[in-house]
Motif scaffolding. Structure first.
Motif, mmCIF file in Angstrom:
data_model
loop_
_atom_site.group_PDB
_atom_site.id
_atom_site.type_symbol
_atom_site.label_atom_id
_atom_site.label_comp_id
_atom_site.label_asym_id
_atom_site.label_seq_id
_atom_site.Cartn_x
_atom_site.Cartn_y
_atom_site.Cartn_z
ATOM 1 N N LYS A 7 0.812 -1.219 0.000
ATOM 2 C CA LYS A 7 0.000 0.000 0.000
ATOM 3 C C LYS A 7 0.849 1.273 0.000
ATOM 4 O O LYS A 7 1.991 1.265 0.467
ATOM 5 C CB LYS A 7 -0.925 0.024 1.226
ATOM 6 C CG LYS A 7 -1.883 -1.161 1.305
ATOM 7 C CD LYS A 7 -2.792 -1.230 0.093
ATOM 8 C CE LYS A 7 -3.716 -2.420 0.138
ATOM 9 N NZ LYS A 7 -3.995 -2.956 -1.199
ATOM 10 N N ILE A 8 0.238 2.348 -0.478
ATOM 11 C CA ILE A 8 0.885 3.666 -0.434
ATOM 12 C C ILE A 8 0.183 4.488 0.643
ATOM 13 O O ILE A 8 -1.013 4.739 0.535
ATOM 14 C CB ILE A 8 0.744 4.426 -1.770
ATOM 15 C CG1 ILE A 8 1.266 3.573 -2.931
ATOM 16 C CG2 ILE A 8 1.485 5.760 -1.707
ATOM 17 C CD1 ILE A 8 0.996 4.172 -4.297
ATOM 18 N N GLY A 9 0.938 4.862 1.685
ATOM 19 C CA GLY A 9 0.364 5.705 2.728
ATOM 20 C C GLY A 9 0.978 7.085 2.640
ATOM 21 O O GLY A 9 0.492 7.958 1.941
ATOM 22 N N CYS A 10 2.113 7.266 3.318
ATOM 23 C CA CYS A 10 2.703 8.592 3.455
ATOM 24 C C CYS A 10 3.748 8.907 2.388
ATOM 25 O O CYS A 10 4.038 10.047 2.125
ATOM 26 C CB CYS A 10 3.370 8.676 4.825
ATOM 27 S SG CYS A 10 4.675 7.450 5.030
ATOM 28 N N ARG A 11 4.346 7.874 1.808
ATOM 29 C CA ARG A 11 5.498 8.018 0.894
ATOM 30 C C ARG A 11 6.666 8.742 1.563
ATOM 31 O O ARG A 11 7.477 9.367 0.906
ATOM 32 C CB ARG A 11 5.098 8.758 -0.390
ATOM 33 C CG ARG A 11 4.563 7.850 -1.485
ATOM 34 C CD ARG A 11 4.584 8.576 -2.819
ATOM 35 N NE ARG A 11 3.896 7.827 -3.849
ATOM 36 C CZ ARG A 11 4.488 6.953 -4.656
ATOM 37 N NH1 ARG A 11 5.775 6.714 -4.561
ATOM 38 N NH2 ARG A 11 3.786 6.325 -5.570
ATOM 39 N N GLY A 48 8.214 7.198 4.536
ATOM 40 C CA GLY A 48 8.883 6.274 5.444
ATOM 41 C C GLY A 48 8.281 6.181 6.832
ATOM 42 O O GLY A 48 8.815 5.502 7.698
ATOM 43 N N ASP A 49 7.161 6.883 7.046
ATOM 44 C CA ASP A 49 6.615 6.986 8.399
ATOM 45 C C ASP A 49 5.574 5.940 8.764
ATOM 46 O O ASP A 49 5.425 5.614 9.940
ATOM 47 C CB ASP A 49 5.972 8.369 8.594
ATOM 48 C CG ASP A 49 6.986 9.416 9.014
ATOM 49 O OD1 ASP A 49 7.826 9.099 9.875
ATOM 50 O OD2 ASP A 49 6.939 10.529 8.474
ATOM 51 N N CYS A 50 4.798 5.446 7.786
ATOM 52 C CA CYS A 50 3.599 4.679 8.154
ATOM 53 C C CYS A 50 3.774 3.158 8.047
ATOM 54 O O CYS A 50 3.057 2.410 8.689
ATOM 55 C CB CYS A 50 2.418 5.121 7.303
ATOM 56 S SG CYS A 50 2.472 4.536 5.603
ATOM 57 N N GLY A 51 4.671 2.702 7.191
ATOM 58 C CA GLY A 51 4.928 1.259 7.071
ATOM 59 C C GLY A 51 3.948 0.508 6.177
ATOM 60 O O GLY A 51 4.076 -0.709 6.030
ATOM 61 N N ALA A 52 2.987 1.217 5.550
ATOM 62 C CA ALA A 52 2.016 0.523 4.688
ATOM 63 C C ALA A 52 2.711 -0.128 3.487
ATOM 64 O O ALA A 52 2.185 -1.081 2.905
ATOM 65 C CB ALA A 52 0.951 1.506 4.211
ATOM 66 N N CYS A 53 3.864 0.393 3.125
ATOM 67 C CA CYS A 53 4.563 -0.073 1.914
ATOM 68 C C CYS A 53 5.684 -1.060 2.235
ATOM 69 O O CYS A 53 6.531 -1.311 1.384
ATOM 70 C CB CYS A 53 5.153 1.134 1.206
ATOM 71 S SG CYS A 53 6.502 1.861 2.161
ATOM 72 N N THR A 84 11.154 0.232 3.813
ATOM 73 C CA THR A 84 9.982 0.937 3.277
ATOM 74 C C THR A 84 10.210 1.113 1.771
ATOM 75 O O THR A 84 11.130 1.819 1.359
ATOM 76 C CB THR A 84 9.795 2.310 3.955
ATOM 77 O OG1 THR A 84 11.000 3.044 3.840
ATOM 78 C CG2 THR A 84 9.438 2.146 5.423
ATOM 79 N N CYS A 142 8.665 2.763 -0.352
ATOM 80 C CA CYS A 142 8.420 4.102 -0.906
ATOM 81 C C CYS A 142 9.694 4.926 -0.978
ATOM 82 O O CYS A 142 9.745 5.937 -1.673
ATOM 83 C CB CYS A 142 7.359 4.833 -0.085
ATOM 84 S SG CYS A 142 7.860 5.172 1.614
HETATM 85 S S1 FES Z 1 4.088 4.731 2.261
HETATM 86 FE FE1 FES Z 1 4.277 5.204 4.388
HETATM 87 S S2 FES Z 1 6.192 4.278 4.861
HETATM 88 FE FE2 FES Z 1 6.051 4.067 2.728
#
Ligand code: FES
Ligand SMILES: Cc1cc2nc3c(=O)[nH]c(=O)nc-3n(C[C@H](O)[C@H](O)[C@H](O)COP(=O)(O)OP(=O)(O)OC[C@H]3O[C@@H](n4cnc5c(N)ncnc54)[C@H](O)[C@@H]3O)c2cc1C
Ligand code: FES
Length: 399
Positions: A17-21, A23-28, A46, A48
């Motif tokens: 998944k793409i969350g914050c791009r 490095g903060d959220c870990g979705a990727c 990460t 992203c």
């Molecule tokens: S999209 Fe949030 S850490 Fe990569």
């Protein structure tokens, strides 16, 4: 491009998944497998912020790569059983990070399982249910010896993982050429990319079109070792490389604790020490750490080299004593003899996963109860990371 876009838009695998791009959220989160000292090692990263050039010769595992065709794997099952997923957007990232824990050599404790998801954020599920799922995963790993064999034998991960080491060994992976000077007449100077955790946050668009030199996997620019009374660190060594280095843990017995205060597991797996220095943030944690040690740099433009103390690198806010074509080739500090004490401190709004408000480090060499030599540094108190030269001098000879 970054691996995230390659996975989603070239491979059409939409589980990542793409969350914050940023490095903060870990979705990727993905897993990256490579051979280190003849052993297969997996680390979470990460995707992203990871440029595709840093994937060369490695096993890139997206969430699809840990699925079984007809059933949930035990990590996914634990998340379901504990009610640890609601909208599900963050779930692939958590599952991949926990799969990385199943492939790591750390002790399979609940605490270590929770530490493995320190880079993952969930907006809707209570963290307690995710922690319970992590504890269940840790239980499944009791008694393991070789992590990869255990994970495949116990059907935690698909069987193909057991053939990856051989497949990676067959790939000639590393670029061994030295960093050459920029070719004459080159219109645009290439960006040097370490782990990318700074560049791909600050200059994402620009990086898509920029010429790049990848140095993350350069063998000459990696490693942590002792030479005489010097501790030598390759500029592309990551925070995790320091965490794994026996020498570093011996020199700084509190190092595991300090490292935990810096970013998250996937970022620590990517963030290089030279990247931290050149980023020139006034609160760069490793810059402050190494300033107190009075670390030295070897700068090179590919033909000429020069030595520079780290404390002389910073001339003003984000202004460096570094010529455009120069890169850091080596970092070292004198291993302190005798009775030496070291401490690093970071104050931030949250204890974990936050940048420092202020940070500082101190090294004291003692003779009896007299300070023979002192090195102090402080971040977040001025436009540049500071080596407190006068204070260090003042402390000499004091009780
Ligand atoms: S999209 Fe949030 S850490 Fe990569
Ligand atoms: C989510 C997140 C959390 C973070 N948390 C922290 C934190 O807690 N503390 C902290 O200090 N930092 C933190 N950072 C910042 C960052 O991770 C670090 O500064 C990291 O060390 C940068 O290293 P890199 O290899 O990823 O840099 P890159 O992005 O690859 O490069 C950064 C700069 O250094 C240059 N460079 C890299 N290697 C060399 C070399 N050998 N010679 C010359 N130039 C070079 C690059 O050209 C670029 O200008 C965080 C970043 C993110 C995304
Ligand atoms: S389940 Fe919705 S963000 Fe985590």
């Amino acid at each position: 491009m970054v691996i995230l876009d390659f996975i989603r838009y070239q491979q059409h695998l939409m589980g990542t998944k793409i969350g914050c791009r940023e490095g903060d959220c870990g979705a990727c989160t993905i897993l990256v497998g490579e051979i280190v000292n003849n052993e297969l090692r997996y680390e979470s990263m990460t995707s992203c912020l990871m440029p595709i050039g840093n994937a060369h010769g490695k096993h890139i595992v997206s969430i699809e790569g840990i699925n079984f065709p007809d059933t949930l794997n035990p990590v996914q099952q634990a998340m379901a059983d504990c009610g640890a997923t609601q909208c599900g957007f963050c779930t692939p990232g958590f599952v991949v990070s926990l799969a990385g824990f199943c492939l790591s050599d750390v002790a399979p404790t609940k605490e270590n399982a929770i530490a493995a998801i320190d880079g993952n954020i969930c907006r809707c599920t209570g963290y307690k249910s995710i922690e319970k799922a992590a504890a269940l995963v840790a239980e499944k790993l009791q008694g393991r010896k070789n992590a990869v064999d255990f994970a495949t034998e116990q059907k935690i991960l698909p069987a193909y993982f057991s053939g990856i080491q051989k497949r990676l060994e067959e790939i000639i992976s590393t670029e061994t050429k030295s960093l050459l000077p920029d070719p004459a007449g080159m219109k645009e100077r290439p960006h040097i990319v370490g782990g990318g955790t700074d560049l791909y946050v600050q200059k994402h668009e620009e990086m898509t079109h920029a010429p790049i030199r990848f140095i993350f996997d350069h063998p000459e620019l990696n490693g942590v070792y002792k030479e005489g009374n010097k501790c030598i660190i390759g500029p592309s060594a990551t925070v995790s490389d320091l965490k794994h280095a026996d020498l570093f843990n011996k020199l700084f017995p509190e190092f595991q604790h300090y490292a935990k205060l810096i970013s998250s597991t996937p970022i620590r797996n990517m963030a290089t020490i030279a990247g931290n220095f050149i980023n020139a943030s006034p609160i760069g944690d490793f810059t402050i750490f190494f300033l107190a040690l009075d670390a030295q740099l070897m700068l090179s433009d590919g033909t000429t080299k020069r030595e520079l103390p780290l404390r002389k690198l910073y001339k003003g806010y984000k202004t460096l004593d570094k010529k455009p074509g120069e890169h850091i080739e080596q970092i070292w500090f004198e291993i302190p003899a005798g009775n030496t004490h070291f401490h690093f401190e970071k104050v931030s709004k949250r204890m974990h996963l936050d940048i420092a408000s202020v940070n500082s480090a101190i090294q004291l060499k003692m003779k009896g109860d007299i300070i023979e030599q002192a090195g102090l540094s402080a971040g977040g108190v001025g436009p540049v990371p500071l080596y407190l030269e006068k204070t260090s001098e003042f402390l000499k000879g004091k009780k």
